[in-house]
Scaffold this motif. Sequence first.
Motif, PDB file in Angstrom:
ATOM      1  N   LYS A   1      12.945   2.485 -10.365  1.00  0.00           N
ATOM      2  CA  LYS A   1      14.379   2.188 -10.422  1.00  0.00           C
ATOM      3  C   LYS A   1      14.667   0.702 -10.250  1.00  0.00           C
ATOM      4  N   TYR A   2      13.870   0.030  -9.398  1.00  0.00           N
ATOM      5  CA  TYR A   2      14.172  -1.358  -9.084  1.00  0.00           C
ATOM      6  C   TYR A   2      13.326  -2.352  -9.890  1.00  0.00           C
ATOM      7  N   SER A   3      12.542  -1.851 -10.850  1.00  0.00           N
ATOM      8  CA  SER A   3      11.703  -2.737 -11.654  1.00  0.00           C
ATOM      9  C   SER A   3      12.481  -3.287 -12.849  1.00  0.00           C
ATOM     10  N   PRO A   4      12.212  -4.506 -13.241  1.00  0.00           N
ATOM     11  CA  PRO A   4      12.882  -5.071 -14.415  1.00  0.00           C
ATOM     12  C   PRO A   4      12.309  -4.497 -15.704  1.00  0.00           C
ATOM     13  N   ARG A   5      13.031  -4.650 -16.784  1.00  0.00           N
ATOM     14  CA  ARG A   5      12.566  -4.191 -18.087  1.00  0.00           C
ATOM     15  C   ARG A   5      11.241  -4.896 -18.417  1.00  0.00           C
TER      16      ARG A   5
ATOM     17  N   THR B   1       5.923  -3.938 -14.241  1.00  0.00           N
ATOM     18  CA  THR B   1       4.768  -3.101 -13.913  1.00  0.00           C
ATOM     19  C   THR B   1       4.893  -2.572 -12.491  1.00  0.00           C
ATOM     20  N   VAL B   2       4.615  -1.295 -12.341  1.00  0.00           N
ATOM     21  CA  VAL B   2       4.507  -0.665 -11.021  1.00  0.00           C
ATOM     22  C   VAL B   2       3.040  -0.345 -10.797  1.00  0.00           C
ATOM     23  N   THR B   3       2.500  -0.768  -9.671  1.00  0.00           N
ATOM     24  CA  THR B   3       1.084  -0.575  -9.392  1.00  0.00           C
ATOM     25  C   THR B   3       0.902   0.347  -8.194  1.00  0.00           C
ATOM     26  N   VAL B   4       0.081   1.382  -8.386  1.00  0.00           N
ATOM     27  CA  VAL B   4      -0.279   2.295  -7.306  1.00  0.00           C
ATOM     28  C   VAL B   4      -1.703   1.970  -6.890  1.00  0.00           C
ATOM     29  N   ARG B   5      -1.890   1.577  -5.636  1.00  0.00           N
ATOM     30  CA  ARG B   5      -3.214   1.227  -5.124  1.00  0.00           C
ATOM     31  C   ARG B   5      -3.607   2.183  -4.016  1.00  0.00           C
ATOM     32  N   ALA B   6      -4.906   2.406  -3.867  1.00  0.00           N
ATOM     33  CA  ALA B   6      -5.407   3.225  -2.760  1.00  0.00           C
ATOM     34  C   ALA B   6      -6.854   2.853  -2.489  1.00  0.00           C
TER      35      ALA B   6
ATOM     36  N   GLU C   1       3.555  -0.994  -5.491  1.00  0.00           N
ATOM     37  CA  GLU C   1       4.140  -2.330  -5.644  1.00  0.00           C
ATOM     38  C   GLU C   1       4.942  -2.425  -6.936  1.00  0.00           C
ATOM     39  N   ASP C   2       6.122  -3.028  -6.831  1.00  0.00           N
ATOM     40  CA  ASP C   2       6.919  -3.254  -8.033  1.00  0.00           C
ATOM     41  C   ASP C   2       7.195  -4.741  -8.186  1.00  0.00           C
ATOM     42  N   GLN C   3       7.836  -5.100  -9.265  1.00  0.00           N
ATOM     43  CA  GLN C   3       8.168  -6.500  -9.546  1.00  0.00           C
ATOM     44  C   GLN C   3       9.677  -6.698  -9.570  1.00  0.00           C
ATOM     45  N   GLY C   4      10.366  -5.969  -8.676  1.00  0.00           N
ATOM     46  CA  GLY C   4      11.817  -6.034  -8.627  1.00  0.00           C
ATOM     47  C   GLY C   4      12.322  -7.278  -7.917  1.00  0.00           C
ATOM     48  N   VAL C   5      13.561  -7.213  -7.502  1.00  0.00           N
ATOM     49  CA  VAL C   5      14.212  -8.392  -6.925  1.00  0.00           C
ATOM     50  C   VAL C   5      13.746  -8.678  -5.505  1.00  0.00           C
TER      51      VAL C   5
ATOM     52  N   LEU D   1       8.143  -6.053  -4.197  1.00  0.00           N
ATOM     53  CA  LEU D   1       8.190  -5.238  -2.993  1.00  0.00           C
ATOM     54  C   LEU D   1       6.905  -4.440  -2.917  1.00  0.00           C
ATOM     55  N   THR D   2       6.215  -4.485  -1.791  1.00  0.00           N
ATOM     56  CA  THR D   2       5.029  -3.676  -1.587  1.00  0.00           C
ATOM     57  C   THR D   2       5.349  -2.615  -0.559  1.00  0.00           C
TER      58      THR D   2
END
Length: 365
Positions: free
Chosen positions: A272-276, A279-284, A296-300, A355-356
């Motif tokens: 929802k908070y990522s820009p057009r 990339t959203v990254t799921v790490r484990a 992690e997202d690349q939002g504001v 945001l992480t």
Amino acid sequence: MEGDPHLPQSSGDRGLASGFVDQILDSLPLGVLVLSLDGRVVELNATCEVLLGVRRVEALEEPLRALFPAPFASLLEGHVLGALRGAPLEDAEVDPGEAPGLRVPIGVGAAPLADAAGGLGGVLLLFRDLSLSRQVSRLRQLDRMRQEFVHRVSHELKTPITGFLGVLDLLMQGSAAWPEADRSLLSMAHSSALRLRALVEDILSLVRLESGAATLSVEALRFAEVVSEAVSGLRVPPELRIDRDFDADLTVVADRAKLGEVLTNLVSNAVKYSPRGGTVTVRARRDGEGWRIEVEDQGVGIPSEELPRLFTKFYRAERPEIAGIDGTGLGLAICRHLVELHGGRIEAASARGGLTSPTARSSVD
């Protein structure tokens, strides 16, 4: 023969020890009153003075009936007789007004005291302030009532919302020939109903978690499968990429449904908070005795002063760039409860443009 070095050896030492015992008695949160076998007061501490409204200098060597009115004195004498007959130590509750000077509700108990020879030397009366425990009990009762009310109301709302959505779905299927303005209003009604259903479901989930009713059914899980299940139910824009940064064979021990709910909420939030084109990254990865999971997202991003409130109920950042983004404000609070239910913790870190969230650790056992 030398004496025990831990015991007072002289009259000065014994006096020092006696003063130390007096300090201990006066620092106890319980009221302590000691009676001789003939029913006279031989000692009482400072807490007893405060709770019963009596002064030590006036109470010493006095019988109970000289200090308290008949009903209260009779209650105390009953406890004394019970202690002398070997009755177990039990509290009797006394409310303010039943004895002059009594300002708070108290619990009263009695126990026999042995003398130096091991025989019966007197009786110990104990007085406990019940005001705080009653307040805590009342707060717990109010919290249970709140949870029951919210749970009942939410359940009552689910049925009409489901029926309303069913009607809207049927209308949307046959709305292709409708005027644009009518289809727009129908779409708005449908979106609003979906948001209301999401809110009700989140409230019910949170009530279950806060009431302690939620339980875990843990098993060894392939993390990649849980991530795929969580992502498959989301509406991800085609221009947004979801990267997976973990070993394909990574296995975690967790409750499948609850871990899936955590990942669904976190990834949905990141989407929802990522820009057009973001990339959203799921790490484990393994982290000592458990696992560390990050989304992690690349939002504001989020200002550092707002991070401590991120996982509280109904928290929504009030910034114009995210004002139009839908959400109940409960998803991250639910995540916190679910992670803590697994024995882990969740936290967030934010840098400019990203945001992480979260850092979650779960025990292997």
